[in-house]
Design an enzyme around this catalytic site. Structure first.
Site, PDB file in Angstrom:
ATOM      1  N   ASP A 145       0.817  -1.226   0.000  1.00  0.00           N
ATOM      2  CA  ASP A 145       0.000   0.000   0.000  1.00  0.00           C
ATOM      3  C   ASP A 145       0.845   1.268   0.000  1.00  0.00           C
ATOM      4  OD1 ASP A 145      -2.286  -1.677   0.290  1.00  0.00           O
ATOM      5  OD2 ASP A 145      -1.863  -1.809   2.429  1.00  0.00           O
ATOM      6  N   LYS A 169       2.003   2.321  -5.023  1.00  0.00           N
ATOM      7  CA  LYS A 169       2.629   1.854  -6.268  1.00  0.00           C
ATOM      8  C   LYS A 169       1.729   2.152  -7.459  1.00  0.00           C
ATOM      9  CE  LYS A 169       3.062  -2.391  -4.613  1.00  0.00           C
ATOM     10  NZ  LYS A 169       2.883  -2.224  -3.170  1.00  0.00           N
ATOM     11  N   GLY A 195      -4.351  -4.927  -4.639  1.00  0.00           N
ATOM     12  CA  GLY A 195      -5.423  -4.186  -5.290  1.00  0.00           C
ATOM     13  C   GLY A 195      -5.159  -2.705  -5.317  1.00  0.00           C
ATOM     14  N   HIS A 196      -5.445  -2.099  -6.448  1.00  0.00           N
ATOM     15  CA  HIS A 196      -5.476  -0.642  -6.479  1.00  0.00           C
ATOM     16  C   HIS A 196      -6.505  -0.195  -7.504  1.00  0.00           C
ATOM     17  CE1 HIS A 196      -2.172  -1.599  -9.360  1.00  0.00           C
ATOM     18  NE2 HIS A 196      -2.759  -0.674 -10.077  1.00  0.00           N
ATOM     19  N   THR A 215      -5.778 -11.597   3.918  1.00  0.00           N
ATOM     20  CA  THR A 215      -6.920 -11.033   3.187  1.00  0.00           C
ATOM     21  C   THR A 215      -8.032 -12.077   3.048  1.00  0.00           C
ATOM     22  OG1 THR A 215      -5.940 -11.709   1.091  1.00  0.00           O
ATOM     23  CG2 THR A 215      -5.441  -9.473   1.845  1.00  0.00           C
ATOM     24  N   GLN A 219       2.366  -6.038  -3.174  1.00  0.00           N
ATOM     25  CA  GLN A 219       2.672  -6.033  -1.738  1.00  0.00           C
ATOM     26  C   GLN A 219       3.981  -5.274  -1.483  1.00  0.00           C
ATOM     27  OE1 GLN A 219       1.620  -9.423  -2.939  1.00  0.00           O
ATOM     28  NE2 GLN A 219      -0.429  -8.752  -2.460  1.00  0.00           N
ATOM     29  N   PRO A 237      -9.237  -0.947   8.293  1.00  0.00           N
ATOM     30  CA  PRO A 237      -8.404   0.222   8.600  1.00  0.00           C
ATOM     31  C   PRO A 237      -6.942  -0.210   8.689  1.00  0.00           C
ATOM     32  CG  PRO A 237      -9.840  -0.336  10.458  1.00  0.00           C
ATOM     33  CD  PRO A 237     -10.160  -1.296   9.363  1.00  0.00           C
ATOM     34  N   ARG A 238      -6.063   0.576   8.098  1.00  0.00           N
ATOM     35  CA  ARG A 238      -4.636   0.236   8.166  1.00  0.00           C
ATOM     36  C   ARG A 238      -4.027   0.789   9.443  1.00  0.00           C
ATOM     37  NH1 ARG A 238      -4.064   2.287   2.063  1.00  0.00           N
ATOM     38  NH2 ARG A 238      -4.898   0.443   1.051  1.00  0.00           N
TER      39      ARG A 238
HETATM   40  P1  IMP Z   1      -2.341 -12.800   2.478  1.00  0.00           P
HETATM   41  O1  IMP Z   1      -1.418 -12.303   1.409  1.00  0.00           O
HETATM   42  O2  IMP Z   1      -3.790 -12.626   2.169  1.00  0.00           O
HETATM   43  O3  IMP Z   1      -2.002 -14.194   2.908  1.00  0.00           O
HETATM   44  O4  IMP Z   1      -2.088 -11.901   3.797  1.00  0.00           O
HETATM   45  C1  IMP Z   1      -0.886 -11.949   4.518  1.00  0.00           C
HETATM   46  C2  IMP Z   1      -0.518 -10.562   5.030  1.00  0.00           C
HETATM   47  O5  IMP Z   1      -0.173  -9.719   3.937  1.00  0.00           O
HETATM   48  C3  IMP Z   1      -1.635  -9.861   5.779  1.00  0.00           C
HETATM   49  O6  IMP Z   1      -1.060  -9.055   6.794  1.00  0.00           O
HETATM   50  C4  IMP Z   1      -2.243  -8.965   4.718  1.00  0.00           C
HETATM   51  O7  IMP Z   1      -2.897  -7.856   5.278  1.00  0.00           O
HETATM   52  C5  IMP Z   1      -1.002  -8.557   3.959  1.00  0.00           C
HETATM   53  N1  IMP Z   1      -1.263  -8.187   2.564  1.00  0.00           N
HETATM   54  C6  IMP Z   1      -1.510  -9.010   1.532  1.00  0.00           C
HETATM   55  N2  IMP Z   1      -1.692  -8.311   0.398  1.00  0.00           N
HETATM   56  C7  IMP Z   1      -1.531  -7.016   0.713  1.00  0.00           C
HETATM   57  C8  IMP Z   1      -1.578  -5.802  -0.052  1.00  0.00           C
HETATM   58  O8  IMP Z   1      -1.774  -5.780  -1.270  1.00  0.00           O
HETATM   59  N3  IMP Z   1      -1.355  -4.661   0.669  1.00  0.00           N
HETATM   60  C9  IMP Z   1      -1.088  -4.670   1.993  1.00  0.00           C
HETATM   61  N4  IMP Z   1      -1.055  -5.765   2.741  1.00  0.00           N
HETATM   62  C10 IMP Z   1      -1.261  -6.930   2.109  1.00  0.00           C
END
Ligand code: IMP
Length: 417
Positions: free
Chosen positions: A15, A18, A42-43, A127, A221, A301-302
């Site tokens: 986040d 990018k 996602g964006h 997620t 990521q 929320p981040r």
């Molecule tokens: P996963 O990729 O769904 O297995 O999540 C693992 C960790 O990566 C969690 O803390 C998610 O919130 C984080 N995460 C996965 N994709 C993103 C992203 O695109 N942006 C920010 N955090 C992410």
């Protein structure tokens, strides 16, 4: 004459913004390639009055002259990807999906969610899209690849067999077995839609690079979420760093040219796990509201905090970054004081690098005087002096040049130095 591919990579916990830079840069490239992750990323990109939600689709899709590659390092949910494709027209000849990418199927998401539930307070905060289980199957050599979609009957039998072998696990997690006929219908439909796009993208990319085309590698990521170099186990399941582009596309390190690292002027993370410079007070709350820090994929929320120079140095070295793009500087407008985490303390020791265990480290901050407003400024010399001082200090602390600074979500509000 052959060419090298340029790379964009996230330097924090994802986040970083990018999307804005990739969207901007994608206009100048012939090919844009995704190499890792799945629809956990996602964006949103706004073009005119239309809004596009991109998850796995490379950002080059919004440049009519660019072609797009989904590499073997990606995990692809056919169902979700087909939905994503529906936003665009005339994709044939503009989109290529690796036959070696792994399939993310509905049961992966169910396993992901069940595991998170079972972990309770120790949940990773994924997620819930099934990313970990899909990559887990890949590494355990029991996954299914996109190329298998071309023979749906065979793949159906393989998946049914997989359920049978793992019956006890699926039953314990309360995950229903697929109905064979329905599964075959569904996979046949995926084949119908996706088969024109499934190719050996490694061969394609070699040809493209050998032919001197301009190629952009789009990271997803961020470095601190990397499976090896992030805050394990609170990470995603792929190689998010620049080396992941080689693995996830089948190119070699010499194929990579300029690497741009994306960082926010502060820090955020979604999900659980260590975050040394997190601000749990009013300042963190202010960063969240001013920066609209809510997850694109999940709406969560981040968590917010200050720029972490220790994690940044770690990320710069791992990725081999040539230039930094510093995003959302304007979110810091109006703060009387702006902080930067320059070291960690734990058990009487000071760390200027990311230690094995980040749990319980205390941040050591350097403070800088805030500034009034830099929102919308497009020239470095026009930034308030304190903002300029902050940028110079960051460059000195992390030992790298900040060549791009973003001062609003608008494309034109970008300072190039
Ligand atoms: P996963 O990729 O769904 O297995 O999540 C693992 C960790 O990566 C969690 O803390 C998610 O919130 C984080 N995460 C996965 N994709 C993103 C992203 O695109 N942006 C920010 N955090 C992410």
């Amino acid at each position: 004459m052959s060419s090298q591919a340029d790379l964009i990579v996230g330097l924090q916990w994802g986040d970083e913004g990018k999307g804005k830079i990739v969207d901007h840069m994608a206009q100048e490239y012939d090919y844009v390639c995704r190499f890792a992750g799945g629809h956990n990323a996602g964006h949103t990109i706004v073009v005119g009055d239309k809004k596009y939600a991109l998850h796995v689709m490379p950002s080059g899709i919004l440049n009519p002259n660019a072609k797009n590659i989904v590499g073997n390092g990606v995990v692809l949910s056919p169902k979700d990807f087909i939905k994503e494709m529906e936003q665009f027209e005339a994709l044939e000849g503009r989109l290529f999906i690796s036959d070696k990418a792994h399939l993310l199927l509905p049961y992966h998401a169910l396993i992901d969610q069940a595991r998170e539930r079972l972990k309770g307070k120790k949940a990773i905060g994924t997620t819930g899209k099934g990313i970990g289980p899909a990559y887990g199957d890949k590494v355990a050599r029991v996954g299914h690849r996109v190329g298998e979609l071309l023979a749906p009957a065979k793949l159906t039998l393989k998946i049914m067999e997989f359920f049978e072998t793992n019956r006890a696990i699926f039953e314990a997690m309360d995950i229903e077995f697929p109905i064979q006929e329905q599964l075959l219908d569904e996979l046949s439909e995926f084949k119908k839609v996706l088969s024109p796009f499934i190719v050996d993208t490694t061969l394609l990319l070699w040809e493209v690079l050998d032919g001197g085309k301009r190629v952009l590698l789009e990271g997803a990521q961020g470095t601190m979420l990397d499976i090896d170099h992030g805050t394990y186990p609170y990470v995603t399941s792929s190689s998010t760093v620049s080396a992941g582009a080689c693995i996830g596309l089948g190119i070699n390190p010499k194929d990579i040219g300029k690497a741009t690292g994306i960082a926010k002027a502060y820090c955020t993370r979604v999900g659980n796990g260590p975050f040394p410079s997190e601000d749990l007070g009013e300042q963190g709350e202010l960063l969240r509201t001013k920066g609209h820090e809510f997850g694109t994929t999940t709406g969560r929320p981040r968590r917010c905090g200050w720029f972490d120079a220790v994690a940044m140095r770690h990320a710069l070295r791992i990725n081999g970054v040539d230039q930094i793009a510093l995003m959302k500087l304007d979110v810091l407008d109006g703060f009387s004081e702006v902080k930067v985490c320059v070291a960690y303390h734990k058990d009487g020791k000071t760390f200027d690098y990311v230690p094995y265990d980040l749990e319980g480290v205390e941040p050591q901050y350097r403070s800088f005087a805030g500034w009034d407003r830099c929102e919308g400024i497009q020239n470095f010399d026009k930034l308030p002096q304190n903002a300029q001082d902050y940028i110079h200090a960051l460059e000195e602390i992390v030992g790298a040049k900040i060549n791009i600074i973003s001062t609003s979500p608008q494309r034109e509000d970008t300072i190039l130095r």
